[in-house]
Design a protein around this motif. Structure first.
Motif, PDB file in Angstrom:
ATOM      1  N   GLU A  72      -4.556  -1.876   1.495  1.00 37.87           N
ATOM      2  CA  GLU A  72      -5.298  -1.229   2.581  1.00 37.87           C
ATOM      3  C   GLU A  72      -6.275  -2.217   3.224  1.00 37.87           C
ATOM      4  O   GLU A  72      -6.432  -2.259   4.459  1.00 37.87           O
ATOM      5  N   ARG A  73      -6.921  -3.032   2.395  1.00 37.81           N
ATOM      6  CA  ARG A  73      -7.861  -4.018   2.926  1.00 37.81           C
ATOM      7  C   ARG A  73      -7.149  -5.072   3.763  1.00 37.81           C
ATOM      8  O   ARG A  73      -7.649  -5.498   4.819  1.00 37.81           O
TER       9      ARG A  73
ATOM     10  N   GLN B 144      -5.659  -7.982 -12.237  1.00 29.81           N
ATOM     11  CA  GLN B 144      -6.636  -6.975 -12.606  1.00 29.81           C
ATOM     12  C   GLN B 144      -6.774  -6.849 -14.126  1.00 29.81           C
ATOM     13  O   GLN B 144      -7.871  -6.690 -14.662  1.00 29.81           O
TER      14      GLN B 144
ATOM     15  N   GLU C  14      -3.052   0.972  -8.787  1.00 25.52           N
ATOM     16  CA  GLU C  14      -4.031   1.430  -7.809  1.00 25.52           C
ATOM     17  C   GLU C  14      -4.780   0.260  -7.167  1.00 25.52           C
ATOM     18  O   GLU C  14      -5.111   0.291  -5.976  1.00 25.52           O
ATOM     19  N   TYR C  15      -5.011  -0.791  -7.941  1.00 25.69           N
ATOM     20  CA  TYR C  15      -5.706  -1.950  -7.392  1.00 25.69           C
ATOM     21  C   TYR C  15      -4.895  -2.595  -6.265  1.00 25.69           C
ATOM     22  O   TYR C  15      -5.455  -2.999  -5.241  1.00 25.69           O
TER      23      TYR C  15
ATOM     24  N   ARG D 279      -2.777  -1.063  -4.304  1.00 26.05           N
ATOM     25  CA  ARG D 279      -2.834  -0.182  -3.139  1.00 26.05           C
ATOM     26  C   ARG D 279      -4.126  -0.400  -2.350  1.00 26.05           C
ATOM     27  O   ARG D 279      -4.107  -0.499  -1.126  1.00 26.05           O
ATOM     28  N   LYS D 280      -5.248  -0.462  -3.057  1.00 27.41           N
ATOM     29  CA  LYS D 280      -6.527  -0.653  -2.373  1.00 27.41           C
ATOM     30  C   LYS D 280      -6.573  -2.011  -1.671  1.00 27.41           C
ATOM     31  O   LYS D 280      -7.070  -2.129  -0.534  1.00 27.41           O
TER      32      LYS D 280
ATOM     33  N   LYS E 146       0.822  -1.216   0.000  1.00 23.46           N
ATOM     34  CA  LYS E 146       0.000   0.000   0.000  1.00 23.46           C
ATOM     35  C   LYS E 146       0.857   1.267   0.000  1.00 23.46           C
ATOM     36  O   LYS E 146       0.346   2.350  -0.254  1.00 23.46           O
TER      37      LYS E 146
END
Length: 279
Positions: free
Chosen positions: A197-198, A278, A190-191, A193-194, A184
């Motif tokens: 975070e999860r 992704q 970006e995927y 990073r998200k 992160k």
């Protein structure tokens, strides 16, 4: 004619010549008969050196001895031109010279450049450390007793990301082994990073359990490198269990981590498949 010497540090003697008198003596000897071809050649060479360099000419001990033999050999001429040096080599005296304005400006520019380079290196190191370990999260849990030979651990710790915790009081964090979570702080997309975070949020939920156990284990690094930047960037290694379950296996089962198994003192390339998934 007199000979002069100037003593130098280390016992060496600097030989100086009154060149005009010496050259006159050599010319006189060359005009006389009785010299061998070798002596005539030797005197001619010395005369040439004196005419070229003047009182800056320097002769070796062997040359001085030969001059004494040739110029003073018949008992009618004294060798007044030379003084034997204690050593055959000498160093010129170092003279202090005040640097010019241009030289001072060059040194000032070089100093400023070096300072800027050092500052840039320090800044890069700080940024690397920030992106590698990330800011410490606010959640604080309790570490249970460790089964590793390091002895019992009973301290507070904080969550750094999905696969790293930081025991309060330790210099570096503890990398949880057996799995890898998305980044992160330095994601490739970006995927990732998200998802990172999860994974951090999920680990934060898991460690709210009162039954936690952090076991320190040896890192898969070359011998002697553990605890240094060459091994996990100075981090220690450990296994974190919640209610007896490895948190890595929990995160892998929920799609928030992938297996990352090291063997011996080597690890495979760190898996980071999330951006490819992704696409």
């Amino acid at each position: 004619m007199q000979s002069h010497s100037d003593s130098k540090p280390g016992g060496a003697t600097l030989v100086l010549f009154e060149t005009e008198h010496l050259k006159a003596n050599i010319r006189t000897a060359l005009a006389e008969a009785g010299l061998s071809p070798w002596q005539r050649t030797f005197l001619s060479d010395v005369l040439s050196k004196l005419e070229r360099y003047g009182n800056r000419a320097r002769l070796s001990d062997k040359q001085l001895v030969k001059l004494n033999e040739i110029l003073g050999g018949n008992g009618t001429r004294r060798q007044e031109a030379v003084a034997t040096s204690r050593t055959t080599r000498h160093k010129r005296r170092t003279r202090f010279r005040t640097p010019s304005f241009r030289e001072l400006r060059w040194w000032r520019r070089r100093l400023v450049r070096d300072v800027m380079v050092v500052a840039l290196i320090v800044m890069v190191g700080l940024l690397y450390s920030l992106f590698e370990t990330g800011p410490v999260q606010s959640f604080v849990g309790t570490v249970g007793t460790s089964s590793h030979a390091m002895g019992p651990v009973d301290q507070a710790f904080s969550i750094t990301d999905g696969d790293t915790v930081h025991v309060v009081g330790e210099r570096a964090g503890t990398r949880l082994v057996g799995f890898n979570t998305p980044e992160k702080f330095s994601p490739q997309c970006e995927y990732e990073r998200k998802l990172g975070e999860r994974a951090s949020s999920r680990l934060r939920e898991l460690v709210r359990s009162p039954n936690l156990q952090l076991t320190k284990v040896p890192c898969a690094c070359p011998a002697g490198s553990e605890g240094t930047d060459a091994c996990n960037h100075g981090r220690s290694c450990g296994v974190l269990r919640v209610d007896g379950r490895d948190v890595g296996q929990i995160l892998i089962g929920e799609g928030l981590a992938v297996p990352f198994i090291c063997e011996g003192n080597r690890c495979p390339r760190t898996p980071r498949p999330w951006c490819r998934q992704q696409s």
